[in-house]
Write a protein that holds these residues in place. Structure first.
Motif, PDB file in Angstrom:
ATOM      1  N   ILE A   1      44.057  50.433  24.483  1.00  0.00           N
ATOM      2  CA  ILE A   1      44.849  51.632  24.785  1.00  0.00           C
ATOM      3  C   ILE A   1      43.916  52.660  25.405  1.00  0.00           C
ATOM      4  CG2 ILE A   1      46.422  53.376  23.880  1.00  0.00           C
ATOM      5  CD1 ILE A   1      46.910  51.618  21.463  1.00  0.00           C
ATOM      6  N   THR A   2      44.259  53.137  26.574  1.00  0.00           N
ATOM      7  CA  THR A   2      43.413  54.091  27.280  1.00  0.00           C
ATOM      8  C   THR A   2      44.297  55.103  28.014  1.00  0.00           C
ATOM      9  OG1 THR A   2      41.505  54.293  28.786  1.00  0.00           O
ATOM     10  CG2 THR A   2      43.218  52.712  29.395  1.00  0.00           C
ATOM     11  N   ASP A   3      43.676  55.945  28.831  1.00  0.00           N
ATOM     12  CA  ASP A   3      44.434  56.965  29.559  1.00  0.00           C
ATOM     13  C   ASP A   3      44.594  56.586  31.022  1.00  0.00           C
ATOM     14  OD1 ASP A   3      42.165  58.333  31.180  1.00  0.00           O
ATOM     15  OD2 ASP A   3      41.395  58.336  29.130  1.00  0.00           O
ATOM     16  N   GLU A   4      45.267  57.461  31.767  1.00  0.00           N
ATOM     17  CA  GLU A   4      45.632  57.162  33.153  1.00  0.00           C
ATOM     18  C   GLU A   4      44.448  57.095  34.106  1.00  0.00           C
ATOM     19  OE1 GLU A   4      48.197  60.553  32.937  1.00  0.00           O
ATOM     20  OE2 GLU A   4      49.922  59.344  33.537  1.00  0.00           O
ATOM     21  N   GLY A   5      43.271  57.501  33.630  1.00  0.00           N
ATOM     22  CA  GLY A   5      42.100  57.479  34.500  1.00  0.00           C
ATOM     23  C   GLY A   5      41.411  56.136  34.600  1.00  0.00           C
ATOM     24  N   ILE A   6      41.964  55.106  33.959  1.00  0.00           N
ATOM     25  CA  ILE A   6      41.316  53.788  33.980  1.00  0.00           C
ATOM     26  C   ILE A   6      41.177  53.283  35.418  1.00  0.00           C
ATOM     27  CG2 ILE A   6      43.542  52.669  33.519  1.00  0.00           C
ATOM     28  CD1 ILE A   6      41.988  50.386  32.200  1.00  0.00           C
ATOM     29  N   PRO A   7      39.968  52.875  35.822  1.00  0.00           N
ATOM     30  CA  PRO A   7      39.787  52.356  37.183  1.00  0.00           C
ATOM     31  C   PRO A   7      40.542  51.038  37.370  1.00  0.00           C
ATOM     32  CG  PRO A   7      37.670  52.922  36.147  1.00  0.00           C
ATOM     33  CD  PRO A   7      38.701  52.949  35.072  1.00  0.00           C
ATOM     34  N   ASP A   8      40.966  50.773  38.593  1.00  0.00           N
ATOM     35  CA  ASP A   8      41.679  49.532  38.900  1.00  0.00           C
ATOM     36  C   ASP A   8      40.827  48.310  38.547  1.00  0.00           C
ATOM     37  OD1 ASP A   8      43.810  50.996  39.817  1.00  0.00           O
ATOM     38  OD2 ASP A   8      43.244  50.843  41.934  1.00  0.00           O
ATOM     39  N   LYS A   9      39.525  48.416  38.782  1.00  0.00           N
ATOM     40  CA  LYS A   9      38.629  47.298  38.494  1.00  0.00           C
ATOM     41  C   LYS A   9      38.616  46.987  37.002  1.00  0.00           C
ATOM     42  CE  LYS A   9      33.844  45.748  39.187  1.00  0.00           C
ATOM     43  NZ  LYS A   9      32.501  46.127  39.725  1.00  0.00           N
ATOM     44  N   ALA A  10      38.643  48.030  36.176  1.00  0.00           N
ATOM     45  CA  ALA A  10      38.650  47.834  34.723  1.00  0.00           C
ATOM     46  C   ALA A  10      39.968  47.222  34.269  1.00  0.00           C
ATOM     47  CB  ALA A  10      38.400  49.161  34.012  1.00  0.00           C
ATOM     48  N   ALA A  11      41.077  47.677  34.850  1.00  0.00           N
ATOM     49  CA  ALA A  11      42.384  47.125  34.497  1.00  0.00           C
ATOM     50  C   ALA A  11      42.446  45.638  34.868  1.00  0.00           C
ATOM     51  CB  ALA A  11      43.493  47.894  35.209  1.00  0.00           C
ATOM     52  N   ALA A  12      41.875  45.287  36.013  1.00  0.00           N
ATOM     53  CA  ALA A  12      41.845  43.887  36.437  1.00  0.00           C
ATOM     54  C   ALA A  12      40.984  43.046  35.497  1.00  0.00           C
ATOM     55  CB  ALA A  12      41.333  43.791  37.869  1.00  0.00           C
ATOM     56  N   MET A  13      39.892  43.630  35.032  1.00  0.00           N
ATOM     57  CA  MET A  13      39.012  42.938  34.090  1.00  0.00           C
ATOM     58  C   MET A  13      39.755  42.605  32.794  1.00  0.00           C
ATOM     59  SD  MET A  13      35.576  44.489  32.260  1.00  0.00           S
ATOM     60  CE  MET A  13      36.560  45.778  31.426  1.00  0.00           C
ATOM     61  N   LEU A  14      40.539  43.566  32.289  1.00  0.00           N
ATOM     62  CA  LEU A  14      41.304  43.341  31.063  1.00  0.00           C
ATOM     63  C   LEU A  14      42.393  42.299  31.280  1.00  0.00           C
ATOM     64  CD1 LEU A  14      41.660  47.027  29.781  1.00  0.00           C
ATOM     65  CD2 LEU A  14      39.957  45.321  29.109  1.00  0.00           C
ATOM     66  N   GLU A  15      43.038  42.364  32.422  1.00  0.00           N
ATOM     67  CA  GLU A  15      44.091  41.399  32.732  1.00  0.00           C
ATOM     68  C   GLU A  15      43.517  39.986  32.790  1.00  0.00           C
ATOM     69  OE1 GLU A  15      47.642  40.587  36.018  1.00  0.00           O
ATOM     70  OE2 GLU A  15      46.139  42.146  36.378  1.00  0.00           O
ATOM     71  N   ALA A  16      42.334  39.857  33.407  1.00  0.00           N
ATOM     72  CA  ALA A  16      41.702  38.542  33.517  1.00  0.00           C
ATOM     73  C   ALA A  16      41.331  37.987  32.147  1.00  0.00           C
ATOM     74  CB  ALA A  16      40.459  38.634  34.397  1.00  0.00           C
ATOM     75  N   ALA A  17      41.061  38.886  31.186  1.00  0.00           N
ATOM     76  CA  ALA A  17      40.716  38.458  29.826  1.00  0.00           C
ATOM     77  C   ALA A  17      41.945  38.288  28.953  1.00  0.00           C
ATOM     78  CB  ALA A  17      39.762  39.474  29.201  1.00  0.00           C
ATOM     79  N   ASP A  18      43.150  38.402  29.549  1.00  0.00           N
ATOM     80  CA  ASP A  18      44.422  38.236  28.838  1.00  0.00           C
ATOM     81  C   ASP A  18      44.585  39.264  27.717  1.00  0.00           C
ATOM     82  OD1 ASP A  18      46.889  37.014  28.528  1.00  0.00           O
ATOM     83  OD2 ASP A  18      46.168  35.615  27.009  1.00  0.00           O
ATOM     84  N   ILE A  19      44.183  40.504  28.005  1.00  0.00           N
ATOM     85  CA  ILE A  19      44.280  41.608  27.045  1.00  0.00           C
ATOM     86  C   ILE A  19      45.472  42.487  27.414  1.00  0.00           C
ATOM     87  CG2 ILE A  19      43.144  43.715  26.201  1.00  0.00           C
ATOM     88  CD1 ILE A  19      40.469  42.293  26.710  1.00  0.00           C
TER      89      ILE A  19
END
Length: 268
Positions: free
Chosen positions: A232-250
Protein backbone atom coordinates in the motif's frame (compact mmCIF):
# COMPACT_ATOMS: atom_id res chain seq x y z
CA UNK A 1 14.93 19.81 5.03
CA UNK A 2 15.87 22.91 7.05
CA UNK A 3 19.40 23.19 8.47
CA UNK A 4 18.16 23.16 12.08
CA UNK A 5 16.23 19.95 11.48
CA UNK A 6 19.26 18.32 9.85
CA UNK A 7 21.41 19.32 12.81
CA UNK A 8 18.88 17.84 15.22
CA UNK A 9 18.87 14.54 13.31
CA UNK A 10 22.68 14.45 13.14
CA UNK A 11 23.08 15.09 16.87
CA UNK A 12 20.45 12.47 17.66
CA UNK A 13 22.23 9.93 15.43
CA UNK A 14 25.65 10.40 17.02
CA UNK A 15 24.13 9.85 20.45
CA UNK A 16 22.85 6.45 19.32
CA UNK A 17 26.02 4.97 17.81
CA UNK A 18 29.75 5.27 18.46
CA UNK A 19 30.43 6.65 14.95
CA UNK A 20 27.97 7.76 12.26
CA UNK A 21 29.19 7.93 8.67
CA UNK A 22 28.45 10.66 6.15
CA UNK A 23 26.60 8.05 4.06
CA UNK A 24 24.40 7.14 7.06
CA UNK A 25 23.55 10.80 7.65
CA UNK A 26 22.73 11.36 3.97
CA UNK A 27 20.21 8.51 4.20
CA UNK A 28 18.69 9.92 7.41
CA UNK A 29 18.30 13.47 6.11
CA UNK A 30 17.99 13.01 2.31
CA UNK A 31 20.77 15.60 1.99
CA UNK A 32 23.88 15.53 -0.23
CA UNK A 33 27.31 14.49 1.06
CA UNK A 34 28.57 18.06 0.60
CA UNK A 35 25.72 19.41 2.76
CA UNK A 36 26.29 16.81 5.48
CA UNK A 37 30.03 17.52 5.57
CA UNK A 38 29.30 21.23 6.03
CA UNK A 39 26.81 20.40 8.81
CA UNK A 40 29.38 18.21 10.57
CA UNK A 41 32.00 20.96 10.27
CA UNK A 42 29.58 23.50 11.75
CA UNK A 43 28.60 21.27 14.67
CA UNK A 44 32.26 20.39 15.24
CA UNK A 45 33.12 24.11 15.51
CA UNK A 46 30.22 24.53 17.96
CA UNK A 47 31.68 21.62 19.97
CA UNK A 48 28.41 19.68 19.73
CA UNK A 49 30.10 16.66 18.12
CA UNK A 50 33.55 15.53 16.98
CA UNK A 51 34.40 15.32 13.30
CA UNK A 52 36.18 12.09 12.33
CA UNK A 53 37.31 10.63 9.02
CA UNK A 54 34.21 9.80 6.99
CA UNK A 55 31.71 10.91 9.60
CA UNK A 56 31.18 12.14 13.16
CA UNK A 57 31.06 10.90 16.74
CA UNK A 58 29.57 12.19 19.97
CA UNK A 59 31.66 14.31 22.35
CA UNK A 60 30.51 11.94 25.09
CA UNK A 61 30.13 8.41 23.63
CA UNK A 62 26.67 6.85 24.15
CA UNK A 63 26.38 4.36 27.02
CA UNK A 64 23.54 2.52 25.26
CA UNK A 65 23.80 1.89 21.54
CA UNK A 66 20.49 2.28 19.72
CA UNK A 67 19.24 1.09 16.36
CA UNK A 68 20.22 2.35 12.95
CA UNK A 69 17.62 4.49 11.22
CA UNK A 70 15.83 7.79 11.59
CA UNK A 71 14.24 8.37 15.04
CA UNK A 72 10.46 7.88 15.39
CA UNK A 73 9.97 11.50 16.53
CA UNK A 74 11.56 12.74 13.30
CA UNK A 75 9.88 10.23 10.98
CA UNK A 76 6.36 10.89 12.26
CA UNK A 77 6.47 14.51 11.03
CA UNK A 78 7.35 13.54 7.46
CA UNK A 79 4.81 12.86 4.64
CA UNK A 80 2.04 12.70 7.23
CA UNK A 81 -0.91 12.97 4.81
CA UNK A 82 0.41 10.11 2.68
CA UNK A 83 0.95 7.96 5.77
CA UNK A 84 -2.57 8.61 7.04
CA UNK A 85 -4.11 7.65 3.69
CA UNK A 86 -1.97 4.51 3.47
CA UNK A 87 -2.96 3.52 7.02
CA UNK A 88 -6.68 4.00 6.28
CA UNK A 89 -6.38 1.72 3.27
CA UNK A 90 -4.60 -0.86 5.44
CA UNK A 91 -7.35 -0.90 8.07
CA UNK A 92 -9.95 -1.41 5.32
CA UNK A 93 -8.42 -4.89 4.92
CA UNK A 94 -9.21 -5.72 8.57
CA UNK A 95 -12.45 -7.19 9.86
CA UNK A 96 -13.72 -7.61 13.42
CA UNK A 97 -12.24 -10.73 14.96
CA UNK A 98 -9.13 -10.75 12.77
CA UNK A 99 -5.78 -11.50 14.38
CA UNK A 100 -3.18 -9.08 13.01
CA UNK A 101 0.43 -8.12 13.63
CA UNK A 102 1.37 -4.43 13.41
CA UNK A 103 5.11 -3.86 13.28
CA UNK A 104 6.43 -0.65 14.79
CA UNK A 105 6.80 2.37 12.52
CA UNK A 106 5.39 5.82 11.87
CA UNK A 107 3.20 4.71 8.94
CA UNK A 108 1.83 1.68 10.78
CA UNK A 109 1.23 3.92 13.82
CA UNK A 110 -1.34 5.85 11.78
CA UNK A 111 -3.45 2.66 11.69
CA UNK A 112 -4.43 3.21 15.35
CA UNK A 113 -6.98 5.92 14.49
CA UNK A 114 -9.17 3.99 12.02
CA UNK A 115 -8.66 0.84 14.15
CA UNK A 116 -10.58 2.56 16.96
CA UNK A 117 -13.81 1.33 15.37
CA UNK A 118 -12.60 -2.28 15.00
CA UNK A 119 -12.41 -5.22 17.40
CA UNK A 120 -9.31 -7.13 16.35
CA UNK A 121 -6.66 -9.14 18.15
CA UNK A 122 -3.52 -7.07 17.70
CA UNK A 123 0.04 -8.16 18.36
CA UNK A 124 2.61 -5.37 18.17
CA UNK A 125 6.19 -4.57 19.11
CA UNK A 126 5.40 -0.86 19.14
CA UNK A 127 5.02 0.86 22.49
CA UNK A 128 2.99 3.85 21.14
CA UNK A 129 0.71 1.61 19.04
CA UNK A 130 -0.06 -0.60 22.05
CA UNK A 131 -0.61 2.39 24.34
CA UNK A 132 -2.97 4.17 21.93
CA UNK A 133 -5.06 1.07 21.17
CA UNK A 134 -5.41 0.29 24.87
CA UNK A 135 -6.64 3.79 25.63
CA UNK A 136 -8.78 4.50 22.58
CA UNK A 137 -10.14 1.22 21.20
CA UNK A 138 -11.77 -2.10 22.09
CA UNK A 139 -9.09 -4.16 20.32
CA UNK A 140 -7.31 -6.89 22.26
CA UNK A 141 -3.63 -5.97 22.47
CA UNK A 142 -0.59 -8.20 22.96
CA UNK A 143 3.00 -6.94 23.05
CA UNK A 144 6.32 -8.65 22.58
CA UNK A 145 8.85 -8.84 25.39
CA UNK A 146 12.33 -7.33 25.30
CA UNK A 147 14.15 -4.02 25.34
CA UNK A 148 12.32 -0.78 24.53
CA UNK A 149 14.41 1.23 22.05
CA UNK A 150 13.48 4.83 22.81
CA UNK A 151 14.44 6.43 19.50
CA UNK A 152 12.33 4.03 17.40
CA UNK A 153 9.72 3.36 20.14
CA UNK A 154 9.79 -0.38 19.55
CA UNK A 155 10.29 -3.45 21.72
CA UNK A 156 12.83 -6.01 20.50
CA UNK A 157 13.98 -9.28 22.02
CA UNK A 158 17.25 -11.05 21.15
CA UNK A 159 15.81 -14.40 22.26
CA UNK A 160 14.11 -17.01 20.08
CA UNK A 161 11.76 -18.24 22.82
CA UNK A 162 9.79 -15.01 23.26
CA UNK A 163 6.01 -14.64 22.99
CA UNK A 164 6.25 -13.91 19.25
CA UNK A 165 6.27 -17.63 18.50
CA UNK A 166 2.90 -18.09 20.22
CA UNK A 167 0.88 -15.64 18.12
CA UNK A 168 -0.56 -16.43 14.69
CA UNK A 169 -1.93 -13.65 12.49
CA UNK A 170 -3.98 -13.55 9.33
CA UNK A 171 -2.02 -10.48 8.21
CA UNK A 172 1.08 -8.60 9.28
CA UNK A 173 1.32 -4.88 8.54
CA UNK A 174 4.78 -3.36 8.39
CA UNK A 175 6.84 -0.59 6.84
CA UNK A 176 10.37 -0.74 5.41
CA UNK A 177 13.43 1.44 4.95
CA UNK A 178 13.31 0.74 1.24
CA UNK A 179 11.69 -1.45 -1.41
CA UNK A 180 13.65 -2.67 -4.43
CA UNK A 181 14.11 -5.63 -6.78
CA UNK A 182 15.90 -7.62 -4.07
CA UNK A 183 13.01 -7.14 -1.63
CA UNK A 184 12.29 -5.19 1.54
CA UNK A 185 15.30 -3.45 3.06
CA UNK A 186 16.17 -2.43 6.61
CA UNK A 187 19.15 -0.70 8.19
CA UNK A 188 19.73 -2.66 11.41
CA UNK A 189 20.49 -6.39 11.93
CA UNK A 190 18.50 -6.52 15.18
CA UNK A 191 15.43 -5.18 13.40
CA UNK A 192 15.91 -7.77 10.68
CA UNK A 193 16.07 -10.58 13.24
CA UNK A 194 12.92 -9.46 15.08
CA UNK A 195 10.89 -8.75 11.94
CA UNK A 196 11.77 -12.07 10.33
CA UNK A 197 10.34 -13.84 13.38
CA UNK A 198 7.11 -11.86 13.03
CA UNK A 199 6.88 -12.53 9.29
CA UNK A 200 7.03 -16.24 10.05
CA UNK A 201 3.86 -15.96 12.14
CA UNK A 202 1.53 -14.61 9.45
CA UNK A 203 -0.21 -15.77 6.28
CA UNK A 204 -0.02 -12.49 4.38
CA UNK A 205 2.54 -9.71 4.58
CA UNK A 206 1.13 -6.23 3.88
CA UNK A 207 3.75 -3.51 3.40
CA UNK A 208 2.89 0.13 4.09
CA UNK A 209 5.37 2.49 2.43
CA UNK A 210 5.12 5.99 1.04
CA UNK A 211 6.34 6.38 -2.53
CA UNK A 212 9.73 7.81 -1.49
CA UNK A 213 10.74 4.37 -0.17
CA UNK A 214 11.05 3.00 -3.69
CA UNK A 215 14.08 5.25 -4.20
CA UNK A 216 15.69 4.37 -0.85
CA UNK A 217 18.33 1.68 -0.53
CA UNK A 218 19.55 0.12 2.73
CA UNK A 219 22.44 -2.29 3.33
CA UNK A 220 20.35 -5.23 4.55
CA UNK A 221 17.59 -7.24 2.85
CA UNK A 222 14.76 -8.25 5.19
CA UNK A 223 12.91 -10.58 2.81
CA UNK A 224 12.44 -11.09 -0.95
CA UNK A 225 9.56 -9.49 -2.81
CA UNK A 226 8.00 -12.93 -3.29
CA UNK A 227 7.14 -13.02 0.44
CA UNK A 228 5.04 -9.83 0.14
CA UNK A 229 1.34 -10.19 -0.58
CA UNK A 230 0.24 -6.55 -0.76
CA UNK A 231 1.93 -3.14 -0.95
CA UNK A 232 0.00 0.00 0.00
CA UNK A 233 1.54 3.29 -1.08
CA UNK A 234 0.59 6.76 -2.32
CA UNK A 235 0.00 8.25 -5.76
CA UNK A 236 3.65 9.22 -6.15
CA UNK A 237 4.77 5.65 -6.86
CA UNK A 238 6.98 5.61 -9.98
CA UNK A 239 5.76 3.56 -12.95
CA UNK A 240 8.94 1.49 -12.78
CA UNK A 241 8.21 0.55 -9.16
CA UNK A 242 4.60 -0.36 -9.97
CA UNK A 243 5.85 -2.59 -12.80
CA UNK A 244 8.33 -4.23 -10.44
CA UNK A 245 5.53 -5.11 -8.00
CA UNK A 246 3.32 -6.40 -10.79
CA UNK A 247 6.13 -8.63 -12.06
CA UNK A 248 6.47 -10.07 -8.53
CA UNK A 249 2.70 -10.82 -8.47
CA UNK A 250 2.13 -8.38 -5.58
CA UNK A 251 -1.23 -6.68 -5.08
CA UNK A 252 -0.77 -2.90 -5.25
CA UNK A 253 -3.12 -0.51 -3.45
CA UNK A 254 -2.64 3.18 -4.19
CA UNK A 255 -4.10 5.41 -1.46
CA UNK A 256 -5.07 8.97 -2.34
CA UNK A 257 -3.84 11.42 0.30
CA UNK A 258 -5.87 14.24 -1.23
CA UNK A 259 -9.26 12.61 -0.54
CA UNK A 260 -11.20 11.91 2.61
CA UNK A 261 -10.89 8.22 1.98
CA UNK A 262 -8.27 6.12 0.22
CA UNK A 263 -8.70 4.81 -3.29
CA UNK A 264 -7.41 1.40 -4.23
CA UNK A 265 -6.25 -0.26 -7.38
CA UNK A 266 -4.84 -3.75 -7.81
CA UNK A 267 -2.03 -5.10 -9.90
CA UNK A 268 -1.40 -8.80 -9.61
Amino acid sequence: MHEKERHRIILSAVQERPVVTVVDLCALTDASEATIRRDIATLHMQKKLRRVRGGAEAITPPKFVGLAGRPFAVNETMRIKEKQAIARAAVELCEDGDSIIINGGTTTFQMVHPLASRRCQVFTNSFPIAEHLLKHSKNTVMVSGGVIYREQNIILSPFDNDVTRNFYARRMFMGAQGVGPLGLMEADPLLIQAEQKLIGQTDELVVLVDSSKFAHRSPLVLCPLERVGTVITDEGIPDKAAAMLEAADITLIVASSGAAQSEGGAAS
